[in-house]
Design a protein around this motif. Sequence first.
Motif, PDB file in Angstrom:
ATOM      1  N   SER A   1      -3.240  34.763  56.046  1.00  0.00           N
ATOM      2  CA  SER A   1      -2.478  33.681  55.074  1.00  0.00           C
ATOM      3  C   SER A   1      -1.243  33.546  55.795  1.00  0.00           C
ATOM      4  O   SER A   1      -0.544  34.367  55.604  1.00  0.00           O
ATOM      5  CB  SER A   1      -2.724  33.920  53.739  1.00  0.00           C
ATOM      6  N   PRO A   2      -0.740  32.561  55.935  1.00  0.00           N
ATOM      7  CA  PRO A   2       0.537  32.231  56.459  1.00  0.00           C
ATOM      8  C   PRO A   2       1.839  32.843  55.304  1.00  0.00           C
ATOM      9  O   PRO A   2       2.659  33.482  55.618  1.00  0.00           O
ATOM     10  CB  PRO A   2       0.932  30.880  56.889  1.00  0.00           C
ATOM     11  N   THR A   3       1.278  32.300  54.067  1.00  0.00           N
ATOM     12  CA  THR A   3       2.179  32.523  53.027  1.00  0.00           C
ATOM     13  C   THR A   3       2.314  34.201  52.750  1.00  0.00           C
ATOM     14  O   THR A   3       3.355  34.616  52.807  1.00  0.00           O
ATOM     15  CB  THR A   3       1.797  31.754  51.892  1.00  0.00           C
ATOM     16  N   ASP A   4       1.078  34.674  52.622  1.00  0.00           N
ATOM     17  CA  ASP A   4       1.137  36.064  52.411  1.00  0.00           C
ATOM     18  C   ASP A   4       1.779  36.918  53.522  1.00  0.00           C
ATOM     19  O   ASP A   4       2.277  37.978  53.347  1.00  0.00           O
ATOM     20  CB  ASP A   4      -0.327  36.503  52.054  1.00  0.00           C
ATOM     21  N   ARG A   5       1.203  36.547  54.770  1.00  0.00           N
ATOM     22  CA  ARG A   5       1.944  37.311  55.892  1.00  0.00           C
ATOM     23  C   ARG A   5       3.236  37.148  56.010  1.00  0.00           C
ATOM     24  O   ARG A   5       4.226  38.159  56.155  1.00  0.00           O
ATOM     25  CB  ARG A   5       1.470  36.870  57.120  1.00  0.00           C
ATOM     26  N   ALA A   6       3.823  35.999  55.502  1.00  0.00           N
ATOM     27  CA  ALA A   6       5.711  35.886  55.473  1.00  0.00           C
ATOM     28  C   ALA A   6       6.102  36.771  54.591  1.00  0.00           C
ATOM     29  O   ALA A   6       7.096  37.602  54.915  1.00  0.00           O
ATOM     30  CB  ALA A   6       6.008  34.501  55.389  1.00  0.00           C
ATOM     31  N   ARG A   7       5.292  37.127  53.523  1.00  0.00           N
ATOM     32  CA  ARG A   7       6.091  37.815  52.498  1.00  0.00           C
ATOM     33  C   ARG A   7       5.739  39.232  52.780  1.00  0.00           C
ATOM     34  O   ARG A   7       6.650  39.985  52.629  1.00  0.00           O
ATOM     35  CB  ARG A   7       4.867  37.740  51.150  1.00  0.00           C
ATOM     36  N   LEU A   8       4.632  39.599  53.472  1.00  0.00           N
ATOM     37  CA  LEU A   8       4.219  41.240  53.729  1.00  0.00           C
ATOM     38  C   LEU A   8       5.031  41.582  54.797  1.00  0.00           C
ATOM     39  O   LEU A   8       5.477  42.886  55.086  1.00  0.00           O
ATOM     40  CB  LEU A   8       2.911  41.305  54.198  1.00  0.00           C
TER      41      LEU A   8
ATOM     42  N   ASP B   1       8.409  41.046  55.116  1.00  0.00           N
ATOM     43  CA  ASP B   1       9.595  41.246  54.360  1.00  0.00           C
ATOM     44  C   ASP B   1       9.732  42.445  53.694  1.00  0.00           C
ATOM     45  O   ASP B   1       9.020  42.822  52.842  1.00  0.00           O
ATOM     46  CB  ASP B   1       9.876  39.994  53.485  1.00  0.00           C
ATOM     47  N   PRO B   2      10.667  43.329  54.197  1.00  0.00           N
ATOM     48  CA  PRO B   2      10.870  44.510  53.473  1.00  0.00           C
ATOM     49  C   PRO B   2      11.285  44.587  51.995  1.00  0.00           C
ATOM     50  O   PRO B   2      10.625  45.544  51.392  1.00  0.00           O
ATOM     51  CB  PRO B   2      12.081  45.504  54.263  1.00  0.00           C
ATOM     52  N   ARG B   3      11.844  43.650  51.526  1.00  0.00           N
ATOM     53  CA  ARG B   3      12.109  43.515  50.159  1.00  0.00           C
ATOM     54  C   ARG B   3      10.840  43.291  49.405  1.00  0.00           C
ATOM     55  O   ARG B   3      10.882  43.621  48.241  1.00  0.00           O
ATOM     56  CB  ARG B   3      13.239  42.462  49.826  1.00  0.00           C
ATOM     57  N   PHE B   4       9.999  42.497  49.851  1.00  0.00           N
ATOM     58  CA  PHE B   4       8.643  42.175  49.342  1.00  0.00           C
ATOM     59  C   PHE B   4       7.723  43.439  49.217  1.00  0.00           C
ATOM     60  O   PHE B   4       7.348  43.692  48.157  1.00  0.00           O
ATOM     61  CB  PHE B   4       8.096  41.075  50.060  1.00  0.00           C
ATOM     62  N   ARG B   5       7.947  44.377  50.199  1.00  0.00           N
ATOM     63  CA  ARG B   5       7.092  45.469  50.451  1.00  0.00           C
ATOM     64  C   ARG B   5       7.873  46.405  49.321  1.00  0.00           C
ATOM     65  O   ARG B   5       7.028  47.230  48.699  1.00  0.00           O
ATOM     66  CB  ARG B   5       6.960  45.992  51.752  1.00  0.00           C
TER      67      ARG B   5
END
Length: 163
Positions: free
Chosen positions: A107-114, A116-120
């Motif tokens: 998923s382009p949306t999930d991948r962009a989040r994943l 990101d170190p702040r998201f993790r």
Amino acid sequence: LTRGPAPGECLPDTDRAQLANALGADVFISLHTDGHLNPDADGVATYHYGTDNGVTSATGERLAGLVQREIVARTGLRNCGTHAKAWDLLRLTRMPAVRVEVGYLTSPTDRARLVDPRFRDRVAEAIVAAVQRMYYPIERDVPTGSIDVIELRAVVAAGTVVD
């Protein structure tokens, strides 16, 4: 931690469960990312031990629900729910065990989040909050998303006991 920092060969789930049992772990949380042919597939799902005939790990089911709700509340990932599975990793552990599929790399949306170190970090904080809530007596539980993990980190760093 059962896979190591740079595993050359991953342990099978049966060996990972045996290792967790031998170490006397209090909980087992396995983090994964998912993938699907449909790039619109996205979200987070959490799995606990359970069978089609109603056998389940009640504590594992509770932990899965807490992890799922905390991740959804803190990240905005789509809630794909909690599910019972009889996978070896969930079945063979003697402690509450969950497997968390934290988004879809396809998923382009999930991948962009994943990436990101702040998201993790928010995912990690959600899991810490869920584990902390699991040990609260039901009458002292707090609303989802309300535990400030930064405060918890400060208390641990100071070496004081958390009540």
